[in-house]
Scaffold this motif. Sequence first.
Motif, PDB file in Angstrom:
ATOM      1  N   GLY A  68       0.834  -1.197   0.000  1.00  0.00           N
ATOM      2  CA  GLY A  68       0.000   0.000   0.000  1.00  0.00           C
ATOM      3  C   GLY A  68       0.867   1.244   0.000  1.00  0.00           C
ATOM      4  O   GLY A  68       1.824   1.367  -0.769  1.00  0.00           O
ATOM      5  N   ASN A  69       0.555   2.168   0.881  1.00  0.00           N
ATOM      6  CA  ASN A  69       1.320   3.416   0.995  1.00  0.00           C
ATOM      7  C   ASN A  69       2.408   3.345   2.057  1.00  0.00           C
ATOM      8  O   ASN A  69       2.872   4.382   2.541  1.00  0.00           O
ATOM      9  CB  ASN A  69       0.372   4.577   1.320  1.00  0.00           C
ATOM     10  N   PHE A  70       2.825   2.130   2.413  1.00  0.00           N
ATOM     11  CA  PHE A  70       3.785   1.972   3.500  1.00  0.00           C
ATOM     12  C   PHE A  70       4.986   1.143   3.083  1.00  0.00           C
ATOM     13  O   PHE A  70       4.900   0.281   2.207  1.00  0.00           O
ATOM     14  CB  PHE A  70       3.109   1.316   4.710  1.00  0.00           C
ATOM     15  N   ALA A  71       6.117   1.420   3.758  1.00  0.00           N
ATOM     16  CA  ALA A  71       7.338   0.642   3.595  1.00  0.00           C
ATOM     17  C   ALA A  71       7.585  -0.135   4.880  1.00  0.00           C
ATOM     18  O   ALA A  71       7.454   0.410   5.980  1.00  0.00           O
ATOM     19  CB  ALA A  71       8.522   1.568   3.303  1.00  0.00           C
ATOM     20  N   LEU A  72       7.934  -1.390   4.745  1.00  0.00           N
ATOM     21  CA  LEU A  72       8.261  -2.232   5.904  1.00  0.00           C
ATOM     22  C   LEU A  72       9.727  -2.020   6.228  1.00  0.00           C
ATOM     23  O   LEU A  72      10.598  -2.394   5.436  1.00  0.00           O
ATOM     24  CB  LEU A  72       7.984  -3.698   5.579  1.00  0.00           C
ATOM     25  N   ILE A  73      10.018  -1.436   7.390  1.00  0.00           N
ATOM     26  CA  ILE A  73      11.396  -1.019   7.641  1.00  0.00           C
ATOM     27  C   ILE A  73      12.127  -1.898   8.654  1.00  0.00           C
ATOM     28  O   ILE A  73      13.294  -1.640   8.948  1.00  0.00           O
ATOM     29  CB  ILE A  73      11.449   0.468   8.059  1.00  0.00           C
ATOM     30  N   ASN A  74      11.479  -2.918   9.187  1.00  0.00           N
ATOM     31  CA  ASN A  74      12.207  -3.869  10.022  1.00  0.00           C
ATOM     32  C   ASN A  74      12.277  -5.208   9.300  1.00  0.00           C
ATOM     33  O   ASN A  74      11.632  -5.421   8.264  1.00  0.00           O
ATOM     34  CB  ASN A  74      11.560  -4.022  11.395  1.00  0.00           C
TER      35      ASN A  74
END
Length: 290
Positions: free
Chosen positions: A212-218
């Motif tokens: 979606g409009n998000f990045a997974l950063i972990n």
Amino acid sequence: MSKTSKYLFIIGGITSFFICVIFYLLTILNNTDELINKLDDSLTMTKNLFEEQKRYALSLSILLSQDKELISSYIKKDRMQSFKIVNKKIKILNSYQNSKFEVQIHNKDLTTYLRSWDFNIKNVPLANFRKGLVKVKKTKKPLVSIELGKRLNIKAISPILENNKFIGSIETIINFKYLSKYLQNKGYKLFILLNSKYLNIATKMKNSDKIGNFALINEANIDDLKGVDLKDLFDYGYTSSKNYSFSYFSFYNLNNQRLGYIFTAIQNKGQYQLKNAFKDIENNLKKIQR
């Protein structure tokens, strides 16, 4: 069969049917209530862990800002000595708690004096995108937050003072590996989602997996989030996909702008579909009870 027997048979069948329906609804209610309790526990645990890590980062930052050996090398601008001292301190402090951290020291003009992980980096201007540094210089008080820079981390900043005059600052940086591992050992999965519009700042996160409009950063599996409705999320709440149920809460920057969400997942064995907020779940439970 007499009419009376037929009526009794029909009434008995109808009664049995409604008993089965009621039993089924009660089972759903109990299982959903149990799931919500688990999600509530996961939400509380994750929030508490984040606060604990923030306190830990802040205590380390304050401790290092008052370390005479380190500050003496900083005042002399002996970067190699500072580099050796700070990494020696990190090694000692890491032996007390299994939560790795890094250190950045800033000059009084808010440029990079030293980074514990790379001696060669120096004089990088930070004031334009590191609001926490600006605030610490202004207030001369320690500060901790989940702050956005080229990476997203827990950052704690303490001023270096000489005769109550600001001469620089020390920052301790903690990533999310410890939290992910701790929650994994408890049977949970952690997902930290950053709104993609901030990737122009978090440049080292640009290649992160997107949903979606998000990045997974972990470090987590983006596929575990498939089927989750990430639109119109509340400040905190519950949601679900086919395989997982999630508790979530927002995190903000120092300007009170929402940066993203932190999700904690457990397996959704019953494949229950939960709404996005507590009030929605409460309404659904009331409908079942009726």
